[in-house]
Scaffold this motif. Structure first.
Motif, PDB file in Angstrom:
ATOM      1  N   ASP A   1       0.803  -1.243  -0.180  1.00 48.92           N
ATOM      2  CA  ASP A   1       0.057  -0.193  -0.090  1.00 48.92           C
ATOM      3  C   ASP A   1       0.792   1.309  -0.060  1.00 48.92           C
ATOM      4  O   ASP A   1       0.318   2.315  -0.035  1.00 48.92           O
ATOM      5  CB  ASP A   1      -1.060   0.000   1.461  1.00 48.92           C
ATOM      6  N   GLY A   2       2.048   1.238   0.298  1.00 46.05           N
ATOM      7  CA  GLY A   2       2.962   2.435   0.286  1.00 46.05           C
ATOM      8  C   GLY A   2       3.086   3.012  -0.870  1.00 46.05           C
ATOM      9  O   GLY A   2       3.392   4.176  -0.878  1.00 46.05           O
ATOM     10  N   ASN A   3       3.027   2.295  -2.037  1.00 47.11           N
ATOM     11  CA  ASN A   3       2.935   3.083  -3.360  1.00 47.11           C
ATOM     12  C   ASN A   3       1.712   2.631  -4.223  1.00 47.11           C
ATOM     13  O   ASN A   3       1.662   2.663  -5.444  1.00 47.11           O
ATOM     14  CB  ASN A   3       4.101   2.783  -4.058  1.00 47.11           C
ATOM     15  N   TYR A   4       0.388   2.288  -3.474  1.00 51.41           N
ATOM     16  CA  TYR A   4      -0.778   1.887  -3.957  1.00 51.41           C
ATOM     17  C   TYR A   4      -0.741   0.649  -4.804  1.00 51.41           C
ATOM     18  O   TYR A   4      -1.238   0.305  -5.791  1.00 51.41           O
ATOM     19  CB  TYR A   4      -1.341   2.875  -4.945  1.00 51.41           C
ATOM     20  N   LYS A   5       0.288  -0.213  -4.408  1.00 51.16           N
ATOM     21  CA  LYS A   5       0.668  -1.434  -5.200  1.00 51.16           C
ATOM     22  C   LYS A   5       0.751  -1.169  -6.771  1.00 51.16           C
ATOM     23  O   LYS A   5       0.325  -1.886  -7.610  1.00 51.16           O
ATOM     24  CB  LYS A   5      -0.732  -2.559  -5.188  1.00 51.16           C
ATOM     25  N   LEU A   6       1.491  -0.224  -7.002  1.00 52.57           N
ATOM     26  CA  LEU A   6       1.994   0.138  -8.386  1.00 52.57           C
ATOM     27  C   LEU A   6       2.162  -0.608  -9.309  1.00 52.57           C
ATOM     28  O   LEU A   6       1.587  -0.818 -10.417  1.00 52.57           O
ATOM     29  CB  LEU A   6       2.957   1.511  -8.297  1.00 52.57           C
ATOM     30  N   GLN A   7       3.185  -1.693  -9.018  1.00 49.69           N
ATOM     31  CA  GLN A   7       3.719  -2.423 -10.012  1.00 49.69           C
ATOM     32  C   GLN A   7       2.353  -3.424 -10.640  1.00 49.69           C
ATOM     33  O   GLN A   7       2.302  -3.727 -11.761  1.00 49.69           O
ATOM     34  CB  GLN A   7       4.894  -3.393  -9.345  1.00 49.69           C
ATOM     35  N   ARG A   8       1.636  -4.196  -9.743  1.00 50.33           N
ATOM     36  CA  ARG A   8       0.658  -5.037 -10.034  1.00 50.33           C
ATOM     37  C   ARG A   8      -0.435  -4.107 -10.502  1.00 50.33           C
ATOM     38  O   ARG A   8      -1.038  -4.724 -11.468  1.00 50.33           O
ATOM     39  CB  ARG A   8       0.172  -5.737  -8.841  1.00 50.33           C
ATOM     40  N   PHE A   9      -0.619  -2.806 -10.179  1.00 45.11           N
ATOM     41  CA  PHE A   9      -1.672  -2.159 -11.044  1.00 45.11           C
ATOM     42  C   PHE A   9      -1.292  -1.909 -12.295  1.00 45.11           C
ATOM     43  O   PHE A   9      -2.305  -1.956 -13.094  1.00 45.11           O
ATOM     44  CB  PHE A   9      -2.042  -0.726 -10.033  1.00 45.11           C
ATOM     45  N   LEU A  10      -0.126  -1.674 -12.607  1.00 48.35           N
ATOM     46  CA  LEU A  10       0.243  -1.357 -14.288  1.00 48.35           C
ATOM     47  C   LEU A  10       0.024  -2.550 -14.809  1.00 48.35           C
ATOM     48  O   LEU A  10      -0.346  -2.608 -15.979  1.00 48.35           O
ATOM     49  CB  LEU A  10       1.822  -1.064 -14.033  1.00 48.35           C
ATOM     50  N   GLU A  11       0.308  -3.648 -14.108  1.00 49.65           N
ATOM     51  CA  GLU A  11       0.207  -5.059 -15.021  1.00 49.65           C
ATOM     52  C   GLU A  11      -0.880  -5.447 -15.205  1.00 49.65           C
ATOM     53  O   GLU A  11      -1.494  -5.986 -16.226  1.00 49.65           O
ATOM     54  CB  GLU A  11       1.200  -6.127 -14.179  1.00 49.65           C
ATOM     55  N   GLN A  12      -2.014  -5.129 -14.468  1.00 47.74           N
ATOM     56  CA  GLN A  12      -3.421  -5.354 -14.388  1.00 47.74           C
ATOM     57  C   GLN A  12      -4.105  -4.463 -15.549  1.00 47.74           C
ATOM     58  O   GLN A  12      -5.082  -4.864 -16.138  1.00 47.74           O
ATOM     59  CB  GLN A  12      -4.122  -5.020 -12.988  1.00 47.74           C
ATOM     60  N   GLU A  13      -3.564  -3.354 -15.975  1.00 46.15           N
ATOM     61  CA  GLU A  13      -3.987  -2.333 -16.717  1.00 46.15           C
ATOM     62  C   GLU A  13      -3.082  -2.754 -18.067  1.00 46.15           C
ATOM     63  O   GLU A  13      -3.321  -1.862 -19.110  1.00 46.15           O
ATOM     64  CB  GLU A  13      -3.415  -0.800 -16.275  1.00 46.15           C
ATOM     65  N   GLY A  14      -2.364  -3.664 -18.172  1.00 44.08           N
ATOM     66  CA  GLY A  14      -1.940  -4.209 -19.563  1.00 44.08           C
ATOM     67  C   GLY A  14      -0.692  -3.782 -20.041  1.00 44.08           C
ATOM     68  O   GLY A  14      -0.134  -3.715 -21.026  1.00 44.08           O
TER      69      GLY A  14
ATOM     70  N   GLY B   1      -5.805   8.255  -1.327  1.00 47.80           N
ATOM     71  CA  GLY B   1      -5.813   8.974  -2.481  1.00 47.80           C
ATOM     72  C   GLY B   1      -5.523   8.125  -3.686  1.00 47.80           C
ATOM     73  O   GLY B   1      -5.052   8.321  -4.367  1.00 47.80           O
ATOM     74  N   ALA B   2      -5.581   6.881  -3.326  1.00 44.27           N
ATOM     75  CA  ALA B   2      -5.110   5.746  -4.267  1.00 44.27           C
ATOM     76  C   ALA B   2      -6.255   6.037  -5.665  1.00 44.27           C
ATOM     77  O   ALA B   2      -5.285   5.781  -6.723  1.00 44.27           O
ATOM     78  CB  ALA B   2      -5.471   4.375  -4.047  1.00 44.27           C
ATOM     79  N   VAL B   3      -7.193   6.306  -5.530  1.00 39.92           N
ATOM     80  CA  VAL B   3      -7.955   6.509  -6.831  1.00 39.92           C
ATOM     81  C   VAL B   3      -7.716   7.583  -7.511  1.00 39.92           C
ATOM     82  O   VAL B   3      -7.464   7.522  -8.841  1.00 39.92           O
ATOM     83  CB  VAL B   3      -9.573   6.686  -6.327  1.00 39.92           C
ATOM     84  N   ASN B   4      -7.252   8.838  -7.020  1.00 40.42           N
ATOM     85  CA  ASN B   4      -6.857   9.829  -7.711  1.00 40.42           C
ATOM     86  C   ASN B   4      -5.412   9.497  -8.456  1.00 40.42           C
ATOM     87  O   ASN B   4      -5.247   9.909  -9.567  1.00 40.42           O
ATOM     88  CB  ASN B   4      -6.378  11.084  -6.880  1.00 40.42           C
ATOM     89  N   VAL B   5      -4.603   8.920  -7.805  1.00 37.21           N
ATOM     90  CA  VAL B   5      -3.251   8.428  -8.224  1.00 37.21           C
ATOM     91  C   VAL B   5      -3.276   7.538  -9.487  1.00 37.21           C
ATOM     92  O   VAL B   5      -2.721   7.777 -10.524  1.00 37.21           O
ATOM     93  CB  VAL B   5      -2.235   7.900  -7.256  1.00 37.21           C
ATOM     94  N   GLN B   6      -4.159   6.531  -9.320  1.00 39.18           N
ATOM     95  CA  GLN B   6      -4.357   5.436 -10.385  1.00 39.18           C
ATOM     96  C   GLN B   6      -5.034   6.108 -11.453  1.00 39.18           C
ATOM     97  O   GLN B   6      -4.642   5.724 -12.875  1.00 39.18           O
ATOM     98  CB  GLN B   6      -5.176   4.371  -9.670  1.00 39.18           C
ATOM     99  N   SER B   7      -5.997   7.247 -11.218  1.00 33.84           N
ATOM    100  CA  SER B   7      -6.667   7.769 -12.486  1.00 33.84           C
ATOM    101  C   SER B   7      -5.611   8.390 -13.234  1.00 33.84           C
ATOM    102  O   SER B   7      -5.641   8.397 -14.423  1.00 33.84           O
ATOM    103  CB  SER B   7      -7.816   8.476 -12.032  1.00 33.84           C
TER     104      SER B   7
END
Length: 572
Positions: free
Chosen positions: A314-327, A486-492
């Motif tokens: 959660d420290g970076n909003y699981k950025l690596q996995r989020f990007l992979e989920q987004e293709g 603020g995970a939603v704002n960052v991911q958006s």
């Protein structure tokens, strides 16, 4: 009646002055009188008079007792049998392998869980206000772990303090990272674990006894060799995972293979055996993952503050996995590169200090009394060994074609924008990495992630990087800050720029196929015959387009069937 001490002192000074005037206007001064009228004698008499008057008037000053952050009890060799080392702060793979290596050396070790939002809450509850995100996450994670030992296992705070020690990374410079140990002490004390021991491995200077002596740790070659092997193998497994996971045909197969590979290496470390056979077995396990690299996925490079870009929670909003989920395919910065950066810092500083004349007695040579050439040779040998060992371990595991960054090149291309003398965080590396990515087409998109209020990283990403982005308009650069919420704002924000990166990857792939005269199905059939670990050499940003370049290179050479298969391997 005389007033306060100040008025009394002035009256006495007037009397002494009158005596001096009388003496000067009388007969010649003898030796005894001269000594009595010296400045030292007058000051001494005035001080004695002031002390007598203060005592008579009841004016007594208490001696100031300055605040002192007392060190907790020591960690000695005698305590090792009953003491558990807690470690954490890097990736899951590296924390797990380091714990295994220390276990093999005779220590009892536990790796902490990846910090989550509950750790953030606890960190904010017991920490000071105004700290950066990594402080709250890491401090809160440690406190949360100790609270679970108390509440779930029934240990008393005294037993926890006596039986556990925390070993983590530290640093110095213009960053709150240098104050982590103080934050640990404050939070531990307020949470009821006063006296808990925390030891830091500094970015520069090795092991620092931040809260007690580290006599319980034998800092011998085996200790450091085990730690370095664990860090590098962890880097290698992570890099392979980021190469395979975006293209896996069966969802979850990469993580399953990585878990098995990690266990093979960890078992060898615990048993104090050579890791070489374990790496070859891990390679066979990872090779069984089925992939399809004809998918034109955008490659996203993550840079930024060290902890924020390294953590996987959660420290970076699981950025690596989020990007992979987004293709996307993710390109991460390895811990080994951070070690190379430290070596570069020492070498660069030494070369400049050796010419400083004003700081040394010898006007022709700085660092007087130091064997400068020996230090420079030692640093060069250390870099060569580090790179050589990493390459050897990479080849054994199947991470082919991976090149560690050239620190001298990064420093050179970034110096005019971010002076190499400036330190803190990643220093000039963020700027250099963005320039390098744009010029050499290493990725379609760059994300700089850092904690909210991170002084070194925010100044770079929000200031200098805007200039770099204007100079290289083709670079898709996104700077994000993490606060825990603020995970939603960052991911958006990431999704908006990722859309452009996705278009760039698709356009690059179609253009490459057209220029090389290669059909998509033809490329797919050729790749299907190759093991999953064969990764195409870099030509452009996208992996699918690089695979097309590899096939085109192979088709230019008429070969026999056997030679063609060998060339297929070498083309990657």
């Amino acid at each position: 009646m005389l007033g306060g001490p100040a008025e009394i002192a002035r009256s006495r000074s007037a009397q002494v002055g009158q005596q001096l005037l009388d003496v000067l206007t009388s007969d010649p001064i003898d030796q005894a009188t001269a000594e009595a009228l010296s400045d030292a004698a007058i000051e001494r008499e005035l001080a004695q008079f002031e002390a007598r008057e203060r005592e008579r008037l009841g004016i007594v000053e208490k001696k100031a007792e300055h605040w002192f952050d007392a060190n907790p009890q020591k960690f000695t060799r005698d305590q090792r049998e009953k003491t558990t080392l807690l470690i954490g702060g890097l990736t899951v793979a590296q924390d797990y392998l380091v714990a295994a290596a220390f276990d093999g050396l005779g220590y009892t070790v536990e790796a902490l869980q990846v910090p989550d939002n509950e750790a953030l809450r606890v960190g904010k509850e017991f920490g000071n206000r105004g700290q950066c995100n990594p402080t709250y996450f890491t401090v809160g994670n440690l406190v949360l772990t100790l609270m679970k030992l108390r509440d779930e296992k029934g240990l008393t705070p005294e037993e926890i303090v006596d039986r556990y020690v925390f070993l983590t990374a530290g640093s110095c410079g213009p960053c709150r990272f240098g104050t982590y140990v103080t934050e640990y002490r404050k939070a531990l004390r307020d949470a009821g674990f006063d006296g808990f021991r925390v030891m830091l491995f500094q970015q520069q200077g090795g092991l620092k006894q931040a809260t007690g002596e580290a006599a319980g740790l034998e800092l011998n070659p085996k200790f450091f060799a085990g730690m370095l092997k664990s860090l590098m193998v962890g880097d290698i497994l992570n890099a392979i995972g980021y190469r395979l996971r975006p293209y896996e045909v069966e969802a979850g197969s990469t993580d399953k293979a990585l878990y098995e590979a990690r266990e093979l290496v960890a078992t060898a470390l615990r048993q104090q055996k050579s890791i070489i056979p374990a790496l070859f077995r891990a390679r066979r396990v990872l090779s069984r993952v089925k992939v399809d690299r004809t998918q034109a996925k955008p490659k996203v490079s993550i840079i930024g503050e060290f902890w924020a870009m390294t953590t996987e929670g959660d420290g970076n909003y699981k950025l690596q996995r989020f990007l992979e989920q987004e293709g996307a395919e993710v390109d991460v910065q390895l811990v080994t590169a951070w070690l190379l950066y430290n070596i570069w810092q020492h070498r660069w500083d030494t070369k400049r200090r050796m010419t400083l004349r004003q700081d040394d007695s010898d006007p022709k040579s700085g660092l007087a009394g130091k064997n400068i050439q020996k230090k420079l040779v030692t640093l060069t040998v250390a870099e060569v060994l580090l790179r050589s060992v990493f390459k050897a371990l990479s080849l054994m595991t199947g991470l082919n074609g991976y090149k560690l960054p050239d620190m001298e090149e990064i420093a050179t291309i970034s110096h005019q924008y971010y002076d190499n003398h400036l330190r803190g965080g990643e220093g000039h590396m963020e700027v250099g990495k963005l320039i390098q990515t744009a010029k050499k087409k290493k990725a379609h998109m760059v994300i700089s992630v850092k904690p909210f209020g991170c002084m070194p990283s925010s100044g770079v990403s929000d200031g200098i990087q805007s200039l770099i982005s204007n100079k290289y308009p083709e670079a898709i650069f996104t700077a994000i800050e993490t606060t825990g919420d603020g995970a939603v704002n960052v991911q958006s924000r990431v999704q908006m720029d990722l859309f452009k990166a996705r278009q760039a990857a698709a356009s690059e792939y179609e253009r490459t196929l057209g220029e090389l005269g290669i059909d998509h199905e033809q490329l797919k059939g050729w790749l299907a015959a190759l093991p999953a670990l064969r990764y195409p050499a870099h030509q452009v940003a996208g992996t699918a387009a690089n695979a097309a370049h590899a096939l085109a290179k192979l088709r230019q050479q008429p070969l026999s069937r056997v030679a063609s298969r060998v060339a297929s391997w070498l083309a990657f």
